[in-house]
Write an enzyme that holds these catalytic residues in place. Structure first.
Site: not given
Ligand code: ZN
Ligand code: ZN
Length: 466
Positions: A282, A327-328, A353, A424
């Site tokens: 992503h 995506e997130e 990912d 993150h």
């Molecule tokens: Zn993520």
């Molecule tokens: Zn990811």
């Protein structure tokens, strides 16, 4: 002078052929020399690093639906075209855009002090002046689930977890629930707001963001993640007994519908009936770091591997590389891809990912008629230190909706031991990427593509993984 000596040592250490025959009854599938050559050459790959270095330097954070993500798509199209990929284009769609605001927290009583936290993606907001309320402490999601309905009225719920580093990332599934649906559950029990312990494995004061989900019709409440250190601090305060009062200010907001998009590029195949091999990662990222391990690495690894097939003889199957958008905040790009392309025949679909550390295991979901493909993968991946896992492949937010239509998979599992140290957080930067491990990923993906995209076997539909 060192290399010939090493080679001689390796030959001396090799078992005699007769002995090898007695000890290894199942004969491994032979490795095609073209596959071996592609694999070994990819171990010195520098393209993947160039891509993730370029994306994190020239674009940086790429929050879904924002102008930064749009700039990233423009960057991606230019880069993929320059590399010679065919049919490079953007497939746009609309999605709700969420942006961060102020985020502060302070223990008012019994021991006044500031805490480090960040809003979770899709969090609701407090008034600009914040809220002050008593904290209801839950050490786990299970404890929260046991709280009676209505018991959290007027309170801020705290939800802890026991996240541990694991190679296969299994601790994320078990503990991540506190972030994925903990805030919605607390809201249904009447909570004013929620703070969770970050879903992270570090001992730094960096909180970990990430998306939280609200059922349709539920008004989002303010939801944030404390750094692991601050979560432990709050729990120690709770251990001393008595009420804890917290002042919390979170002012993120939804800006309405905005544009995101999937960037698509192809290595054309010779046989359109043989099905597409879908790969990718992503393009969007959270806004705190620069999206290097999540998921600049994934788009870089898969693109660099596809480029190696692009530069050789035309493969049997078309390889489609997708840099998925959004995506997130909720997997919007993956759902959109399946909506637009779900009726096209796909042979397999798989994504990268899970950071940039080495691939250590592979798992497949292939039809019985293609079991020989698995045998060849096993032989060819073994020299990279990759073994076949016991489970069934077919995983990932972006390719999940396509896989759910009955498409097979070859998952290349990365070592997740240190992934959740920086996942993150502001520390998701290029510095976390080890170029040698990144190149090993490219070698694994190149090997997989060389085998799967050229397999003479038919790779038909499979029963989706349960
Ligand atoms: Zn993520
Ligand atoms: Zn990811």
């Amino acid at each position: 002078m060192i290399r010939p000596m090493l080679l001689a040592g390796a030959l001396l250490a090799a078992p005699a052929p007769a002995l090898a025959q007695r000890q290894a009854p199942p004969t491994p599938a032979p490795v095609d020399h073209v596959v071996a050559k592609l694999r070994d050459a990819a171990l010195t790959d520098t393209l993947a690093y160039d891509i993730v270095e370029g994306l994190t330097t020239e674009v940086g954070q790429r929050l879904a639906g924002t102008e930064a993500e749009a700039r990233a798509r423009t960057w991606a199209v230019a880069r993929l075209r320059a590399l010679g990929f065919r049919n490079v284009h953007v497939e746009p769609y609309q999605m709700p855009v969420w942006v961060r605001g102020e985020e502060t927290a302070e223990v008012i009583a019994p021991f006044p002090q500031r805490l480090k936290l960040v809003a979770l993606g899709n969090s609701g907001a407090t008034p600009a002046a914040g809220i002050t309320a008593e904290v209801a402490i839950f050490r786990s999601y299970g404890d929260l689930a046991n709280a009676p309905d209505g018991s959290l009225a007027g309170k801020i719920a705290y939800v802890g977890n026991a996240m541990q580093p694991t190679q296969d990332g299994s601790s994320y599934g078990a503990n991540g629930v506190g972030r994925f649906v903990g805030p919605a559950l607390a809201a249904r029990k009447g909570a004013l707001a929620v703070v969770i312990r970050s879903i992270g494995t570090d001992a730094h004061r960096n909180p970990h963001t990430g998306g939280t989900n609200w059922p349709a019709g539920q008004q989002p409440i303010p939801a944030a993640a404390l750094s692991v250190s601050d979560a432990k601090l709050l729990e120690r305060i709770a251990d001393r007994g008595g009420p804890i009062r917290l002042h919390l200010t979170l002012t993120p907001h939804f800006t309405g519908q905005g544009e995101s998009g999937n960037v698509v590029a192809e290595v054309p195949g010779r046989d359109p009936k043989a099905g597409i091999v879908l790969i990718g990662g992503h393009l969007d990222s959270w806004d705190l770091g620069t999206g290097a391990i999540d998921d600049g690495a994934g788009v870089a690894i898969t693109t660099a591997a596809a480029k190696r097939l692009l530069d050789g003889p035309r493969p049997r199957r078309t390889i489609r590389v997708v840099w998925f958008g959004a995506e997130e905040p909720g997997g919007f790009g993956g759902r959109e891809y399946a909506r637009v392309h779900g009726r096209e025949r796909h042979a397999t679909a798989q994504e990268s990912d899970f950071g940039a550390d080495r691939v250590w295991r592979f798992e497949v979901n292939l039809p019985d008629a293609a079991s020989s493909v698995t045998d060849r993968l096993q032989s060819a991946l073994a020299p990279l230190g990759i073994g076949k896992g016991p489970g069934v492949g077919g995983d990932g937010t972006d390719v999940g909706p396509t896989i759910a239509l009955g498409v097979g998979s070859v998952d290349l599992n990365q070592d997740g031991t240190r992934y959740f140290d920086t996942h993150h957080t502001p520390d998701d930067t290029l510095d976390r990427i080890d170029p040698a491990q990144l190149a090993q990923n490219v070698a694994a993906w190149t090997t997989m593509l060389a085998i799967v995209a050229n397999a003479p076997e038919e790779i038909g539909p499979v029963a989706p993984r349960k």
